[in-house]
Scaffold this motif. Structure first.
Motif, PDB file in Angstrom:
ATOM      1  N   TRP A   1       0.851  -1.338  -0.027  1.00 52.95           N
ATOM      2  CA  TRP A   1       0.166   0.173  -0.029  1.00 52.95           C
ATOM      3  C   TRP A   1       0.788   1.305  -0.128  1.00 52.95           C
ATOM      4  CZ3 TRP A   1      -5.515  -0.293  -0.144  1.00 52.95           C
ATOM      5  CH2 TRP A   1      -5.889  -1.471  -0.205  1.00 52.95           C
ATOM      6  N   PHE A   2       0.534   2.181  -0.762  1.00 52.29           N
ATOM      7  CA  PHE A   2       1.110   3.527  -0.799  1.00 52.29           C
ATOM      8  C   PHE A   2       0.216   4.463  -0.141  1.00 52.29           C
ATOM      9  CE2 PHE A   2       4.697   3.613  -4.133  1.00 52.29           C
ATOM     10  CZ  PHE A   2       5.594   3.973  -3.348  1.00 52.29           C
ATOM     11  N   GLY A   3       0.871   5.529   0.713  1.00 55.32           N
ATOM     12  CA  GLY A   3       0.038   6.477   1.056  1.00 55.32           C
ATOM     13  C   GLY A   3       0.817   7.891   0.923  1.00 55.32           C
ATOM     14  N   GLY A   4       0.034   8.903   0.432  1.00 49.49           N
ATOM     15  CA  GLY A   4       0.684  10.257   0.088  1.00 49.49           C
ATOM     16  C   GLY A   4       1.451  10.423  -0.956  1.00 49.49           C
ATOM     17  N   LEU A   5       1.233   9.430  -2.144  1.00 46.56           N
ATOM     18  CA  LEU A   5       2.019   9.518  -3.279  1.00 46.56           C
ATOM     19  C   LEU A   5       1.198  10.728  -4.133  1.00 46.56           C
ATOM     20  CD1 LEU A   5       4.365   8.517  -5.082  1.00 46.56           C
ATOM     21  CD2 LEU A   5       2.736   6.953  -5.852  1.00 46.56           C
ATOM     22  N   LEU A   6      -0.177  10.235  -4.492  1.00 44.34           N
ATOM     23  CA  LEU A   6      -0.796  11.284  -5.635  1.00 44.34           C
ATOM     24  C   LEU A   6      -2.058  11.748  -4.780  1.00 44.34           C
ATOM     25  CD1 LEU A   6      -1.383   8.518  -8.330  1.00 44.34           C
ATOM     26  CD2 LEU A   6       0.283  10.624  -8.359  1.00 44.34           C
ATOM     27  N   ASN A   7      -2.092  13.169  -5.217  1.00 50.56           N
ATOM     28  CA  ASN A   7      -3.454  13.896  -4.921  1.00 50.56           C
ATOM     29  C   ASN A   7      -4.119  14.146  -5.970  1.00 50.56           C
ATOM     30  OD1 ASN A   7      -5.226  15.359  -3.451  1.00 50.56           O
ATOM     31  ND2 ASN A   7      -3.922  17.044  -3.386  1.00 50.56           N
ATOM     32  N   VAL A   8      -5.118  13.333  -6.251  1.00 49.89           N
ATOM     33  CA  VAL A   8      -6.128  13.181  -7.486  1.00 49.89           C
ATOM     34  C   VAL A   8      -7.461  14.121  -7.043  1.00 49.89           C
ATOM     35  CG1 VAL A   8      -7.140  11.863  -9.093  1.00 49.89           C
ATOM     36  CG2 VAL A   8      -5.171  10.978  -8.000  1.00 49.89           C
ATOM     37  N   ALA A   9      -7.496  15.265  -7.816  1.00 43.96           N
ATOM     38  CA  ALA A   9      -8.640  16.202  -7.621  1.00 43.96           C
ATOM     39  C   ALA A   9      -9.794  15.309  -8.198  1.00 43.96           C
ATOM     40  CB  ALA A   9      -8.341  17.607  -8.561  1.00 43.96           C
ATOM     41  N   PRO A  10     -10.871  15.878  -7.529  1.00 44.43           N
ATOM     42  CA  PRO A  10     -12.305  15.078  -7.841  1.00 44.43           C
ATOM     43  C   PRO A  10     -12.530  15.327  -9.196  1.00 44.43           C
ATOM     44  CG  PRO A  10     -12.398  16.773  -6.059  1.00 44.43           C
ATOM     45  CD  PRO A  10     -11.018  16.712  -6.472  1.00 44.43           C
ATOM     46  N   TYR A  11     -13.258  14.461 -10.083  1.00 45.86           N
ATOM     47  CA  TYR A  11     -14.004  14.433 -11.131  1.00 45.86           C
ATOM     48  C   TYR A  11     -15.373  14.955 -10.991  1.00 45.86           C
ATOM     49  CZ  TYR A  11     -15.080  13.429 -15.868  1.00 45.86           C
ATOM     50  OH  TYR A  11     -15.222  13.314 -17.333  1.00 45.86           O
ATOM     51  N   LYS A  12     -15.555  16.364 -11.382  1.00 52.30           N
ATOM     52  CA  LYS A  12     -16.631  17.043 -11.263  1.00 52.30           C
ATOM     53  C   LYS A  12     -17.754  16.332 -12.067  1.00 52.30           C
ATOM     54  CE  LYS A  12     -14.403  21.611 -11.156  1.00 52.30           C
ATOM     55  NZ  LYS A  12     -14.146  22.850 -11.756  1.00 52.30           N
ATOM     56  N   GLN A  13     -17.897  15.881 -13.049  1.00 51.86           N
ATOM     57  CA  GLN A  13     -18.826  15.067 -13.671  1.00 51.86           C
ATOM     58  C   GLN A  13     -19.175  13.630 -12.870  1.00 51.86           C
ATOM     59  OE1 GLN A  13     -16.218  16.374 -15.469  1.00 51.86           O
ATOM     60  NE2 GLN A  13     -17.322  18.013 -16.577  1.00 51.86           N
ATOM     61  N   ALA A  14     -18.406  13.331 -12.247  1.00 54.97           N
ATOM     62  CA  ALA A  14     -18.819  12.109 -11.497  1.00 54.97           C
ATOM     63  C   ALA A  14     -19.821  12.400 -10.272  1.00 54.97           C
ATOM     64  CB  ALA A  14     -17.737  11.291 -10.824  1.00 54.97           C
ATOM     65  N   LYS A  15     -20.973  11.739 -10.198  1.00 53.96           N
ATOM     66  CA  LYS A  15     -21.935  12.016  -9.282  1.00 53.96           C
ATOM     67  C   LYS A  15     -22.252  11.081  -8.185  1.00 53.96           C
ATOM     68  CE  LYS A  15     -24.324  14.632 -12.788  1.00 53.96           C
ATOM     69  NZ  LYS A  15     -25.482  14.725 -13.999  1.00 53.96           N
ATOM     70  N   THR A  16     -22.034   9.695  -8.556  1.00 53.24           N
ATOM     71  CA  THR A  16     -22.377   8.797  -7.675  1.00 53.24           C
ATOM     72  C   THR A  16     -21.236   8.004  -7.171  1.00 53.24           C
ATOM     73  OG1 THR A  16     -22.769   7.294  -9.045  1.00 53.24           O
ATOM     74  CG2 THR A  16     -24.730   8.442  -8.294  1.00 53.24           C
ATOM     75  N   PHE A  17     -20.131   7.931  -8.187  1.00 48.41           N
ATOM     76  CA  PHE A  17     -18.956   7.196  -7.611  1.00 48.41           C
ATOM     77  C   PHE A  17     -17.798   8.068  -7.554  1.00 48.41           C
ATOM     78  CE2 PHE A  17     -21.740   3.973  -9.376  1.00 48.41           C
ATOM     79  CZ  PHE A  17     -21.896   3.185  -8.635  1.00 48.41           C
ATOM     80  N   THR A  18     -17.567   8.847  -6.560  1.00 43.86           N
ATOM     81  CA  THR A  18     -16.404   9.672  -6.175  1.00 43.86           C
ATOM     82  C   THR A  18     -15.478   9.254  -5.667  1.00 43.86           C
ATOM     83  OG1 THR A  18     -17.379  10.693  -4.379  1.00 43.86           O
ATOM     84  CG2 THR A  18     -18.034  11.869  -6.530  1.00 43.86           C
ATOM     85  N   HIS A  19     -14.457   9.712  -5.534  1.00 43.60           N
ATOM     86  CA  HIS A  19     -12.884   9.072  -4.628  1.00 43.60           C
ATOM     87  C   HIS A  19     -12.711  10.403  -3.950  1.00 43.60           C
ATOM     88  CE1 HIS A  19     -11.209  11.306  -8.199  1.00 43.60           C
ATOM     89  NE2 HIS A  19     -10.222  11.874  -7.126  1.00 43.60           N
TER      90      HIS A  19
END
Length: 72
Positions: free
Chosen positions: A36-54
């Motif tokens: 497991w990796f922690g703190g490697l990537l900061n992925v911005a939310p995808y605005k068009q995703a409505k139900t399955f966000t991260h």
């Protein structure tokens, strides 16, 4: 060493639009035979995703072979 990262659908879309930041300080841990990796990537939310966000800053599982994992 070759490997991959497990991503969620909305993360893939954000990465394709280059909406991420790579951080220099990351940590890795082996838990229950998985890497497991922690703190490697900061992925911005995808605005068009409505139900399955991260979550922007979540731990991500790395895909490596058993041989590579035992080497680490």
């Amino acid at each position: 060493m070759n490997g991959g990262i497990i991503l969620e659908g909305s993360e893939v879309k954000s990465l394709r639009k280059r909406r991420c930041q790579h951080r220099r300080k990351a940590n890795a841990a082996v838990e229950d035979g998985e890497l497991w990796f922690g703190g490697l990537l900061n992925v911005a939310p995808y605005k068009q995703a409505k139900t399955f966000t991260h979550e922007e800053r979540r731990r991500r599982k790395l895909l490596v072979s058993k041989k590579q994992l035992s080497h680490l």
